[in-house]
Motif scaffolding. Structure first.
Motif, PDB file in Angstrom:
ATOM      1  N   ALA A  67      41.136  -3.526  48.334  1.00 26.78           N
ATOM      2  CA  ALA A  67      41.214  -3.200  46.913  1.00 26.78           C
ATOM      3  C   ALA A  67      41.978  -4.272  46.139  1.00 26.78           C
ATOM      4  N   LEU A  68      43.046  -4.789  46.722  1.00 26.50           N
ATOM      5  CA  LEU A  68      43.814  -5.851  46.080  1.00 26.50           C
ATOM      6  C   LEU A  68      42.939  -7.077  45.840  1.00 26.50           C
ATOM      7  N   PHE A  69      42.223  -7.516  46.868  1.00 24.77           N
ATOM      8  CA  PHE A  69      41.377  -8.706  46.730  1.00 24.77           C
ATOM      9  C   PHE A  69      40.237  -8.469  45.740  1.00 24.77           C
ATOM     10  N   LEU A  70      39.662  -7.286  45.741  1.00 29.30           N
ATOM     11  CA  LEU A  70      38.595  -6.972  44.785  1.00 29.30           C
ATOM     12  C   LEU A  70      39.133  -6.972  43.353  1.00 29.30           C
ATOM     13  N   ALA A  71      40.347  -6.440  43.151  1.00 30.63           N
ATOM     14  CA  ALA A  71      40.956  -6.437  41.819  1.00 30.63           C
ATOM     15  C   ALA A  71      41.263  -7.862  41.368  1.00 30.63           C
ATOM     16  N   LEU A 110      34.417  -1.238  41.577  1.00 27.80           N
ATOM     17  CA  LEU A 110      34.423  -2.566  42.188  1.00 27.80           C
ATOM     18  C   LEU A 110      33.507  -2.659  43.401  1.00 27.80           C
ATOM     19  N   MET A 111      33.580  -1.658  44.297  1.00 27.35           N
ATOM     20  CA  MET A 111      32.788  -1.739  45.521  1.00 27.35           C
ATOM     21  C   MET A 111      32.922  -0.445  46.312  1.00 27.35           C
ATOM     22  N   GLN A 112      31.925  -0.169  47.113  1.00 25.73           N
ATOM     23  CA  GLN A 112      32.014   0.917  48.088  1.00 25.73           C
ATOM     24  C   GLN A 112      32.334   0.277  49.435  1.00 25.73           C
ATOM     25  N   VAL A 113      33.333   0.811  50.137  1.00 23.02           N
ATOM     26  CA  VAL A 113      33.712   0.272  51.446  1.00 23.02           C
ATOM     27  C   VAL A 113      33.665   1.394  52.485  1.00 23.02           C
ATOM     28  N   SER A 114      33.567   0.967  53.733  1.00 19.23           N
ATOM     29  CA  SER A 114      33.631   1.927  54.837  1.00 19.23           C
ATOM     30  C   SER A 114      34.780   1.532  55.742  1.00 19.23           C
ATOM     31  N   LEU A 115      35.233   2.473  56.535  1.00 22.55           N
ATOM     32  CA  LEU A 115      36.319   2.235  57.463  1.00 22.55           C
ATOM     33  C   LEU A 115      35.775   2.470  58.861  1.00 22.55           C
ATOM     34  N   ALA A 116      35.772   1.445  59.691  1.00 23.49           N
ATOM     35  CA  ALA A 116      35.303   1.548  61.074  1.00 23.49           C
ATOM     36  C   ALA A 116      33.948   2.258  61.152  1.00 23.49           C
ATOM     37  N   PRO A 117      32.883   1.654  60.577  1.00 22.56           N
ATOM     38  CA  PRO A 117      31.592   2.324  60.532  1.00 22.56           C
ATOM     39  C   PRO A 117      30.980   2.613  61.905  1.00 22.56           C
ATOM     40  N   GLY A 118      31.493   2.018  62.958  1.00 21.63           N
ATOM     41  CA  GLY A 118      31.031   2.352  64.299  1.00 21.63           C
ATOM     42  C   GLY A 118      31.472   3.743  64.739  1.00 21.63           C
ATOM     43  N   TYR A 119      32.478   4.301  64.048  1.00 21.08           N
ATOM     44  CA  TYR A 119      33.025   5.595  64.432  1.00 21.08           C
ATOM     45  C   TYR A 119      33.078   6.616  63.300  1.00 21.08           C
TER      46      TYR A 119
END
Length: 184
Positions: free
Chosen positions: A172-176, A110-119
Motif C-alpha cells: 500500500a505504501l509503494f502504491l500510494a 489503487l489495486m486489488q492484492v492477494s495474500l499467499a494465493p497458493g493458500y
C-alpha cells in the motif's frame, strides 16, 4: 495472461473449520494428467479494504494494533473486512472512521492484492484517502488503536521500522507513493 489450463477439481471437502477459518482439501488433475491434493483457506467472498489516509499532502496516518498471528503490535494502515452488501468505498470510509477517527471526501482505488494465493482465496482492495475530515464510528477493536502520523517523504524510515512488516501495508505504501508521484 497465461495460456495454461486450470487443473480440474475432482473433489473438494472441508477438513477443518473454526469460527474464522475454513480449510478445504482439493483433489486436482492437471492438464498433463498429474494428480495432487492441495489445501487452501476458503474465502468468505466478502473482501477487505486497506486505506492509506493522507491527513495533508505530506502526512500519512497509520495505526499500531495488536496482531495475534505474530503476538506483537504492528504498525500499518487502517484495514478491515467489507460487510455483506457493503460497497468497497463505503467500507473504506467506515474503517477510517472506526480506526483513525476520520472520513475521506476523496477515495482512490489503487489495486486489488492477494495474500499467499497458493493458500488463501481472499482479496484486499488498496485505496488512497485524501481530503480527510473528523468523523468517528465505534469499531470492533478490543482496545484503542495508537494513531501514528508519518511524513510520506520519510518512507525509507518507515520501511526500516521493525514493526512495519506486513506485506499488504508495504504494498500500500509503494502504491500510494506511485499514485502521488513521489519517489523514494
Amino acid at each position: 495472461m497465461s495460456k495454461s489450463r486450470k487443473p480440474q477439481i475432482l473433489d473438494a471437502r472441508v477438513v477443518a473449520k473454526s469460527r474464522l477459518f475454513t480449510v478445504e482439501q482439493l483433489d486436482l488433475r492437471f492438464a498433463n494428467g498429474a494428480q495432487r491434493q492441495y489445501e487452501r483457506m476458503r474465502g468468505g467472498n466478502r473482501g477487505a479494504v486497506m486505506v492509506v489516509p493522507m491527513l495533508d499532502e505530506h502526512t500519512m496516518l497509520l495505526v499500531r494494533e495488536y496482531a495475534a498471528g505474530t503476538h506483537s503490535y504492528e504498525l500499518g494502515f487502517p484495514k478491515g473486512l467489507i460487510d455483506p452488501g457493503e460497497a468497497m468505498l463505503v467500507a473504506a470510509n467506515r474503517e477510517l472512521q472506526e480506526e483513525i477517527g476520520y472520513a475521506a471526501r476523496d477515495l482512490t482505488h489503487l489495486m486489488q492484492v492477494s495474500l499467499a494465493p497458493g493458500y488463501f482465496a481472499s482479496k484486499m482492495e488498496i485505496l488512497l484517502a485524501r481530503d480527510l475530515y473528523p468523523s468517528q464510528l465505534i469499531g470492533d477493536e478490543p482496545e484503542p488503536l495508537e494513531l501514528v502520523p508519518w511524513s510520506i517523504h520519510e518512507a525509507d524510515k518507515l520501511l526500516a521500522q521493525e514493526d512495519f512488516s506486513e506485506s499488504r501495508s508495504i504494498s500500500a505504501l509503494f502504491l500510494a507513493l506511485k499514485q502521488l508521484k513521489l519517489t523514494r
